[in-house]
Motif scaffolding. Structure first.
Motif, PDB file in Angstrom:
ATOM      1  N   GLN A 124     -32.727   8.996  41.736  1.00  0.00           N
ATOM      2  CA  GLN A 124     -31.911  10.014  40.839  1.00  0.00           C
ATOM      3  C   GLN A 124     -30.676   9.741  42.253  1.00  0.00           C
ATOM      4  N   GLU A 125     -31.329  10.511  43.568  1.00  0.00           N
ATOM      5  CA  GLU A 125     -30.001  10.583  44.725  1.00  0.00           C
ATOM      6  C   GLU A 125     -29.030   9.456  44.398  1.00  0.00           C
ATOM      7  N   GLU A 126     -29.034   8.197  44.478  1.00  0.00           N
ATOM      8  CA  GLU A 126     -28.690   6.952  43.730  1.00  0.00           C
ATOM      9  C   GLU A 126     -27.418   6.968  42.882  1.00  0.00           C
ATOM     10  N   LEU A 127     -27.927   7.389  42.041  1.00  0.00           N
ATOM     11  CA  LEU A 127     -27.365   7.637  40.829  1.00  0.00           C
ATOM     12  C   LEU A 127     -26.351   8.845  40.538  1.00  0.00           C
ATOM     13  N   ALA A 128     -26.438   9.876  41.572  1.00  0.00           N
ATOM     14  CA  ALA A 128     -26.023  11.009  41.467  1.00  0.00           C
ATOM     15  C   ALA A 128     -24.490  10.911  42.724  1.00  0.00           C
ATOM     16  N   ASP A 129     -24.877   9.572  43.578  1.00  0.00           N
ATOM     17  CA  ASP A 129     -23.930   9.014  44.521  1.00  0.00           C
ATOM     18  C   ASP A 129     -22.949   8.275  44.283  1.00  0.00           C
ATOM     19  N   THR A 130     -23.596   7.834  43.057  1.00  0.00           N
ATOM     20  CA  THR A 130     -22.945   6.742  42.438  1.00  0.00           C
ATOM     21  C   THR A 130     -21.659   7.525  41.423  1.00  0.00           C
ATOM     22  N   TYR A 131     -22.346   8.779  40.395  1.00  0.00           N
ATOM     23  CA  TYR A 131     -21.435   9.332  40.168  1.00  0.00           C
ATOM     24  C   TYR A 131     -20.373  10.312  41.015  1.00  0.00           C
TER      25      TYR A 131
ATOM     26  N   LEU B  64     -31.077   7.888  31.957  1.00  0.00           N
ATOM     27  CA  LEU B  64     -29.316   7.548  32.404  1.00  0.00           C
ATOM     28  C   LEU B  64     -28.798   9.075  31.716  1.00  0.00           C
ATOM     29  N   LYS B  65     -29.211   9.277  30.317  1.00  0.00           N
ATOM     30  CA  LYS B  65     -28.663  10.785  30.531  1.00  0.00           C
ATOM     31  C   LYS B  65     -28.702  11.415  30.875  1.00  0.00           C
ATOM     32  N   ARG B  66     -29.993  11.849  30.817  1.00  0.00           N
ATOM     33  CA  ARG B  66     -30.910  12.986  31.444  1.00  0.00           C
ATOM     34  C   ARG B  66     -30.715  13.119  32.527  1.00  0.00           C
ATOM     35  N   SER B  67     -30.550  11.817  33.195  1.00  0.00           N
ATOM     36  CA  SER B  67     -29.990  12.054  34.742  1.00  0.00           C
ATOM     37  C   SER B  67     -28.622  12.072  35.039  1.00  0.00           C
ATOM     38  N   PHE B  68     -27.782  11.566  34.114  1.00  0.00           N
ATOM     39  CA  PHE B  68     -26.412  11.795  34.148  1.00  0.00           C
ATOM     40  C   PHE B  68     -26.278  13.745  34.208  1.00  0.00           C
ATOM     41  N   ARG B  69     -26.616  13.972  33.319  1.00  0.00           N
ATOM     42  CA  ARG B  69     -26.166  15.470  32.872  1.00  0.00           C
ATOM     43  C   ARG B  69     -26.893  16.686  34.308  1.00  0.00           C
ATOM     44  N   SER B  70     -28.329  15.979  34.489  1.00  0.00           N
ATOM     45  CA  SER B  70     -28.443  17.206  35.502  1.00  0.00           C
ATOM     46  C   SER B  70     -27.779  16.971  36.561  1.00  0.00           C
ATOM     47  N   ILE B  71     -27.320  15.727  36.950  1.00  0.00           N
ATOM     48  CA  ILE B  71     -26.436  15.830  38.127  1.00  0.00           C
ATOM     49  C   ILE B  71     -25.185  16.662  38.170  1.00  0.00           C
ATOM     50  N   ALA B  72     -24.447  16.279  37.045  1.00  0.00           N
ATOM     51  CA  ALA B  72     -23.000  16.846  36.612  1.00  0.00           C
ATOM     52  C   ALA B  72     -23.124  18.239  36.989  1.00  0.00           C
TER      53      ALA B  72
ATOM     54  N   ARG C 194     -19.565  -0.091  41.105  1.00  0.00           N
ATOM     55  CA  ARG C 194     -20.701  -0.030  41.774  1.00  0.00           C
ATOM     56  C   ARG C 194     -21.822  -0.895  41.269  1.00  0.00           C
ATOM     57  N   TYR C 195     -22.984  -1.661  41.664  1.00  0.00           N
ATOM     58  CA  TYR C 195     -24.140  -2.672  41.032  1.00  0.00           C
ATOM     59  C   TYR C 195     -25.857  -1.609  41.561  1.00  0.00           C
ATOM     60  N   ILE C 196     -25.737  -1.253  40.101  1.00  0.00           N
ATOM     61  CA  ILE C 196     -27.381  -0.067  40.084  1.00  0.00           C
ATOM     62  C   ILE C 196     -28.531  -1.146  39.534  1.00  0.00           C
ATOM     63  N   SER C 197     -29.840  -0.760  40.405  1.00  0.00           N
ATOM     64  CA  SER C 197     -30.900  -1.887  40.209  1.00  0.00           C
ATOM     65  C   SER C 197     -31.484  -0.886  39.339  1.00  0.00           C
ATOM     66  N   LYS C 198     -32.225  -0.827  38.516  1.00  0.00           N
ATOM     67  CA  LYS C 198     -33.542  -0.949  38.031  1.00  0.00           C
ATOM     68  C   LYS C 198     -34.898  -0.523  38.908  1.00  0.00           C
ATOM     69  N   PRO C 199     -35.508  -0.328  39.132  1.00  0.00           N
ATOM     70  CA  PRO C 199     -35.561   1.318  38.656  1.00  0.00           C
ATOM     71  C   PRO C 199     -34.647   1.962  39.679  1.00  0.00           C
ATOM     72  N   TRP C 200     -33.935   2.624  40.353  1.00  0.00           N
ATOM     73  CA  TRP C 200     -32.761   4.107  40.568  1.00  0.00           C
ATOM     74  C   TRP C 200     -33.233   5.342  40.423  1.00  0.00           C
TER      75      TRP C 200
END
Length: 176
Positions: free
Chosen positions: A111-118, A17-25, A103-109
């Protein structure tokens, strides 16, 4: 700077999650605090304002709904979200009704879903703070609160607990 609190009892999920959010941000200033134990994650909520809080549902000592409900009481303006591999309707409904999860995020997520959520979470957080600021301005204009009270509220939003400092007779700060 944006602040995110992530809670999951699995360290590998937190790392992903941390890697994903860093790449999104991207170049955005972003501070991500990660915790594997809910009780540990509650401690910084007293002292630091978070833009959003993301919690796993299934954890050994406390489920995500219980954690997010406590987080809501401590930081009502932080956007709360649930992460879970469970797609049970009862779990999702509890997250929404009890913890007021955004929001409710399902595993596995994805990257696009996480970016939209962020981006949606940050937009929601900004809107909540702007609504509060405008409501406070209106209260000042109507004489319902003083300009000093409005300033104290804004300080408390950015640094929870800062307005509740205990001072000794000699002017020093008293620690509990």
């Amino acid at each position: 700077m944006r602040r995110i609190l992530l809670l999951d009892d699995e360290q590998n999920v937190l790392s992903a999650l941390k890697r994903s959010f860093r790449s999104i941000a991207g170049s955005d200033q972003l501070r991500i605090d990660t915790y594997t134990v809910p009780q540990d994650a509650l401690l910084p909520l007293r002292d630091s304002a978070y833009d959003f809080i993301l919690s796993d549902y299934h954890m050994p000592s406390m489920n995500g709904i219980e954690f997010l409900t406590l987080a809501k009481a401590m930081q009502p303006d932080a956007v709360r979200m649930m992460l879970s591999a469970s797609a049970e309707f009862k779990t999702i409904l509890g997250a929404i009704n009890e913890a007021e999860a955004f929001r409710y995020i399902s595993k596995p997520w994805t990257q696009e879903e996480l970016a939209d959520t962020y981006h949606a979470a940050l937009q929601k957080r900004d809107q909540v703070l702007e609504d509060r600021r405008l409501a406070d301005e209106l209260r000042v204009q109507r004489g319902q609160i003083s300009p000093h009270e409005e300033a104290m509220r804004r300080l408390e939003e950015s640094d929870p607990g800062i307005t509740k400092v205990k001072w000794s007779a000699d002017g020093s700060v008293m620690l509990e």
